[in-house]
Design a protein around this motif. Structure first.
Motif, PDB file in Angstrom:
ATOM      1  N   GLU A 197      -1.008  -0.487   7.993  1.00 25.82           N
ATOM      2  CA  GLU A 197      -0.854  -0.486   9.444  1.00 25.82           C
ATOM      3  C   GLU A 197      -0.150  -1.733   9.944  1.00 25.82           C
ATOM      4  OE1 GLU A 197      -3.680  -0.197  13.466  1.00 25.82           O
ATOM      5  OE2 GLU A 197      -4.553   0.088  11.470  1.00 25.82           O
ATOM      6  N   GLU A 198      -0.488  -2.902   9.386  1.00 26.45           N
ATOM      7  CA  GLU A 198       0.107  -4.145   9.859  1.00 26.45           C
ATOM      8  C   GLU A 198       1.597  -4.222   9.529  1.00 26.45           C
ATOM      9  OE1 GLU A 198      -1.364  -6.374  11.876  1.00 26.45           O
ATOM     10  OE2 GLU A 198      -2.928  -4.832  11.891  1.00 26.45           O
ATOM     11  N   CYS A 199       1.986  -3.763   8.350  1.00 23.94           N
ATOM     12  CA  CYS A 199       3.417  -3.747   8.003  1.00 23.94           C
ATOM     13  C   CYS A 199       4.183  -2.751   8.870  1.00 23.94           C
ATOM     14  CB  CYS A 199       3.607  -3.414   6.522  1.00 23.94           C
ATOM     15  SG  CYS A 199       3.303  -4.813   5.393  1.00 23.94           S
ATOM     16  N   ARG A 200       3.570  -1.591   9.117  1.00 20.42           N
ATOM     17  CA  ARG A 200       4.230  -0.583   9.941  1.00 20.42           C
ATOM     18  C   ARG A 200       4.443  -1.077  11.374  1.00 20.42           C
ATOM     19  NH1 ARG A 200       4.266   4.768   8.232  1.00 20.42           N
ATOM     20  NH2 ARG A 200       5.527   5.054  10.118  1.00 20.42           N
TER      21      ARG A 200
ATOM     22  N   LEU B 229       5.736  -6.146  -1.939  1.00 16.84           N
ATOM     23  CA  LEU B 229       4.672  -6.948  -1.353  1.00 16.84           C
ATOM     24  C   LEU B 229       4.198  -6.352  -0.032  1.00 16.84           C
ATOM     25  CD1 LEU B 229       6.047 -10.568  -1.861  1.00 16.84           C
ATOM     26  CD2 LEU B 229       4.654  -9.204  -3.419  1.00 16.84           C
ATOM     27  N   CYS B 230       3.003  -6.742   0.331  1.00 12.94           N
ATOM     28  CA  CYS B 230       2.490  -6.468   1.683  1.00 12.94           C
ATOM     29  C   CYS B 230       2.965  -7.654   2.521  1.00 12.94           C
ATOM     30  CB  CYS B 230       0.974  -6.359   1.682  1.00 12.94           C
ATOM     31  SG  CYS B 230       0.277  -6.044   3.315  1.00 12.94           S
TER      32      CYS B 230
ATOM     33  N   LEU C 263       0.866  -1.176   0.000  1.00 11.44           N
ATOM     34  CA  LEU C 263       0.000   0.000   0.000  1.00 11.44           C
ATOM     35  C   LEU C 263       0.902   1.225   0.000  1.00 11.44           C
ATOM     36  CD1 LEU C 263      -2.983   1.083   0.344  1.00 11.44           C
ATOM     37  CD2 LEU C 263      -2.432   1.234   2.793  1.00 11.44           C
ATOM     38  N   THR C 264       0.890   1.980  -1.096  1.00 10.59           N
ATOM     39  CA  THR C 264       1.692   3.198  -1.204  1.00 10.59           C
ATOM     40  C   THR C 264       0.816   4.316  -1.737  1.00 10.59           C
ATOM     41  OG1 THR C 264       2.443   2.566  -3.425  1.00 10.59           O
ATOM     42  CG2 THR C 264       3.871   1.996  -1.583  1.00 10.59           C
ATOM     43  N   LYS C 265       0.890   5.455  -1.083  1.00 14.59           N
ATOM     44  CA  LYS C 265       0.078   6.616  -1.467  1.00 14.59           C
ATOM     45  C   LYS C 265      -1.406   6.248  -1.528  1.00 14.59           C
ATOM     46  CE  LYS C 265       3.804   8.880  -4.052  1.00 14.59           C
ATOM     47  NZ  LYS C 265       4.217   9.505  -5.318  1.00 14.59           N
ATOM     48  N   GLY C 266      -1.819   5.358  -0.627  1.00 12.89           N
ATOM     49  CA  GLY C 266      -3.228   4.990  -0.518  1.00 12.89           C
ATOM     50  C   GLY C 266      -3.704   3.973  -1.531  1.00 12.89           C
ATOM     51  N   LYS C 267      -2.795   3.436  -2.359  1.00 12.89           N
ATOM     52  CA  LYS C 267      -3.208   2.490  -3.394  1.00 12.89           C
ATOM     53  C   LYS C 267      -2.300   1.265  -3.388  1.00 12.89           C
ATOM     54  CE  LYS C 267      -4.948   6.099  -6.514  1.00 12.89           C
ATOM     55  NZ  LYS C 267      -4.815   6.715  -7.856  1.00 12.89           N
TER      56      LYS C 267
END
Length: 801
Positions: free
Chosen positions: A317-320, A278-279, A260-264
């Protein structure tokens, strides 16, 4: 007294080692005709080099010949060898060469298979080790000219034994050419593919003329790698950017797999879906990786969890949650190592449900090359370590911290060789010492990306690094002195030549400015920061000093081979001088310097052992930094004029310009749309002289349409001739209008089009009644940097020229 007696005895026995004189006319190479292809090829290699050395081609037979001294191939019965081990022995009755080799299953020689890293070739290594130890042969570079030897009529051997066993299980330096790249560069009939068709940007005359010649060059390099003992004796690790095809496979069906980058959840750069991240916190991703691996019937124990290249890490959020807090002054994505070690461990856990002996290969690279602060590695984690060599103390500390985090298996996979600018830099010692630190901390192997093929310029760097793999216990000076010994009595001067560049360029100018260089070269490797500011790191006097050193060497008594080798270094120094001049020059002086450089290259292209295709490509990648491509274009014209550096510029984010016919607007009318001017020697993302901070910030991430406008006077004496606008480079596509009339276009189609000069004819659009002609350029940029980023010039030539 005992010491004196011992010294005497040592000297006595040293000088009385039995000599074995072999007349090649009375010798034979013996190899069983049913022996495997690896052994057959080793016999041919011995025959070739002994022929070069003695001038006599020794016959190959399948059994000894009465009255002839035999060079025998084949492992004696009952002898057990270690993986890849090579042995040879010289006696008064015979010389025997043998080793541990992968059997190809046929006596037919399959050279391409033998030269791969996966094929163990101890028999071949035995030949090269014998030639080095007994006859003083040095394999300095690929090809015959890269082999140093003393011509003799009779072989003066010594009764002795030799053996070689690898200290590293995996040893590799990527070749500068590759068979898989040939279809990109050559047509099906073997002819050179034009750049506009996706071929090389180098002039055709500087490329191997046919596909077969290209593959022969590749084969010579792979043979040199074998001579330097590159190979492996462990299960092949499955590693490398693993998910380059995932967007194509799952982009529509499983967008949740991706960052997920820049909301997409989509590629950050549409033109590079292979860089899409990847996520890595998503369990479905781990399961898909394992499913793909488990479904491969030829899979080994290794599962590849190496993330794709480029930027655009997942911001979900989960990656962060997997990331450690940024260190003071750092951004959130400066250190993502804990995230990626966690990811590798989860993939491993899933894989071990299927195979309890599964192992995971994962990168320590880019934003995740730092030792993790929370996560731990298991003995089944294999770290593909893309290290940073610029701070050796920090590198050593990082190895220690990785080990503290549980790392036990390092495959050293640096990009250090990509610092090569084609000028002598003197970075060979820094690179070698980084390698030695890896050895100290137990790296299991190496995979260096990659040789550049600039053998006559930076061949010392490649040589000392390769020789470090042969015997990691030897220090830097040992291998440098071995290399320089090929120049005979001029060895001290050749050493002084290389020392000069290391001391004055690398140590005094580059290293103190490495942070500045790294920042300037952020998106194009470290060398970009050097090449785009070359005058800060080199002086004309450097090449004067280097020439003086080499001229002194020419005064020494040298063999013909040594003299020619030294003459080549003098030629290389002149090439480096001309390259520096062309890089450093500005304006019309740059064109003149570039033309001199091209002339020199044409005159010496067959004499110098350089991968010209790669050299031209690097120069073009950094904005045609030598100006050779622009000079080639301008060389077709009788005269040219510079255009202003600043042009009116207007963005068109809504893409209404075509409908509203902005190309018909005057210079002032376009100016009124947003009252901005840009320099045309830099992309719109890198306008450091732009004073409007808000507009500058917007441009830094702008992809889309932009309009440039300027008014240009045309010399009256050009009337009646063909007139052109020459664009140094436009990223990506351009449509050119003069006085509101369409003049021509340059569409981004081939990979190099964004950095290639091009000409637009404007003769029919000129209004000779006007003092100045109104020029409008519509530019479309879909990803990355954009705009006119190399100078624009007016050019003229006689009609039908």
């Amino acid at each position: 007294m005992k010491k004196i007696i011992f010294a005497f005895l040592s000297t006595f026995f040293a000088v009385t080692v039995p000599a074995v004189e072999v007349d090649p006319a009375k010798a034979v190479i013996v190899v069983d005709k049913k022996a495997d292809g690896v052994v057959q090829f080793a016999a041919l290699e011995l025959q070739k080099y002994l022929h070069w050395i003695t001038g006599t081609k020794i016959a190959i037979a399948d059994k000894p010949v009465a009255g002839k001294y035999p060079f025998i191939f084949g492992t004696p019965a009952g002898v057990k060898l270690k993986p890849e081990e090579a042995r040879w022995e010289v006696t008064k009755d015979h010389t025997r060469l043998y080793g541990d080799s992968t059997l190809t299953g046929t006596s037919r020689i399959q050279k391409w298979k033998i030269l791969t890293t996966k094929t163990k070739s101890g028999d071949l290594t035995a030949v090269y080790d014998f030639l080095e130890k007994q006859l003083g042969v040095l394999f300095l570079a690929p090809g015959k000219d890269g082999v140093s030897f003393e011509p003799v009529r009779v072989l003066d051997l010594k009764e002795d034994k030799g053996a070689w066993v690898p200290k590293l299980a995996y040893r590799f330096m990527w070749p500068d050419r590759a068979a898989w790249a040939a279809p990109r560069l050559y047509n099906q009939d073997g002819s050179i593919k034009e750049a506009k068709q996706g071929g090389s940007p180098a002039p055709a005359e500087f490329q191997p003329a046919t596909r077969n010649e290209y593959l022969q060059k590749e084969s010579e390099t792979r043979l040199w790698l074998k001579q330097q003992r590159m190979g492996q004796n462990v299960e092949a690790m499955n590693y490398g950017h693993a998910f380059t095809q995932w967007w194509k496979r799952f982009g529509k069906t499983h967008p949740e797999y991706f960052a997920l980058t820049k909301g997409k959840r989509q590629p950050l750069a549409p033109s590079r879906p292979d860089w899409n991240k990847l996520c890595v916190s998503n369990p479905a991703v781990w399961k898909q990786i394992v499913k793909d691996w488990a479904g491969n019937k030829n899979r080994g124990h290794f599962i590849n969890a190496c993330e794709n290249d480029g930027g655009g890490f997942c911001e979900c959020e989960e990656c962060r949650k997997l990331d450690m807090p940024p260190r003071p002054g750092a951004k959130w994505d400066d250190d993502l190592s804990d995230r990626y070690v966690y990811f590798a461990n989860q993939v491993l856990n899933e894989a071990r449900k299927i195979d309890p002996e599964a192992k995971v290969a994962h990168y320590g690279y880019s934003h995740y090359r730092f030792p993790p602060r929370r996560e731990k590695l298991t003995p089944a984690n294999y770290l593909i370590y893309v290290s940073d060599m610029m701070d050796l103390k920090k590198l050593e500390a990082d190895y220690q911290a990785w080990q503290k985090a549980g790392a036990r298996h390092f495959l050293l996979r640096p990009n250090h060789l990509h610092m090569n600018t084609s000028l002598p830099m003197g970075f060979e010692k820094q690179l070698f010492e980084a390698f030695k630190i890896g050895i100290k901390y137990g790296v299991m192997g190496t995979s260096y990306d990659s040789l550049h093929g600039f053998w006559d310029i930076s061949g010392l760097t490649d040589y000392v690094l390769a020789r470090g793999h042969v015997d990691p216990s030897k220090d830097f000076d040992h291998w440098v002195n071995e290399y320089c010994s090929a120049y005979g009595a001029a060895a001290p001067e050749v050493r002084a030549y290389f020392d000069y560049f290391r001391t004055n360029i690398w140590e005094k100018r580059i290293m103190p400015n490495r942070k500045k260089i790294a920042e300037a070269g952020r998106y194009g490797f470290f060398r970009a920061g050097v090449m785009t500011d070359i005058a800060s790191y080199y002086r004309e006097s450097d090449f004067d000093a280097a020439e003086k050193i080499l001229r002194k060497g020419m005064e020494k008594k040298l063999s013909p081979q040594q003299k020619r080798r030294l003459e080549t270094l003098l030629l290389v120094n002149e090439h480096s001088r001309l390259t520096f001049r062309a890089m450093a020059a500005k304006g019309q002086e740059k064109i003149r310097a570039a033309m001199k450089l091209i002339h020199f290259r044409r005159a010496n292209k067959d004499r110098l052992n350089l991968n010209w295709e790669r050299l031209f490509r690097i120069e073009l990648n950094y904005g045609d930094c030598t100006g050779t491509r622009a000079a080639e274009v301008l060389g077709r014209y009788d005269d040219f004029r510079k255009t202003p550096q600043w042009w009116v510029f207007c963005t068109d984010p809504e893409q209404v310009g075509e409908k509203e016919k902005w190309h018909e607007l005057s210079y002032r009318e376009l100016w009124k749309k947003n009252r901005q001017m840009l320099r045309i020697d830099a992309p719109w993302e890198k306008q450091r002289y732009l004073k409007d901070a808000k507009f500058k910030k917007m441009l830094e991430s702008y992809d889309g349409i932009g309009y440039y406008s300027q008014t240009l006077p045309i010399p009256a004496e050009w009337k009646g001739k063909e007139i052109y606008l020459i664009f140094g480079a436009v990223d990506e596509s351009a449509w050119v209008y003069v006085n509101g009339k369409f003049a021509g276009k340059h569409i981004f189609a081939a990979a190099n089009d964004w950095q290639t000069p091009f000409a637009i004819p404007i003769t029919d659009t000129i209004d000779w009644k006007k003092e100045k002609q109104a020029v409008v350029v519509r530019v479309e940029d879909k990803a990355g940097q954009g705009g006119i980023w190399r100078p624009v010039m007016l050019a003229v030539r006689e009609k039908n020229k």
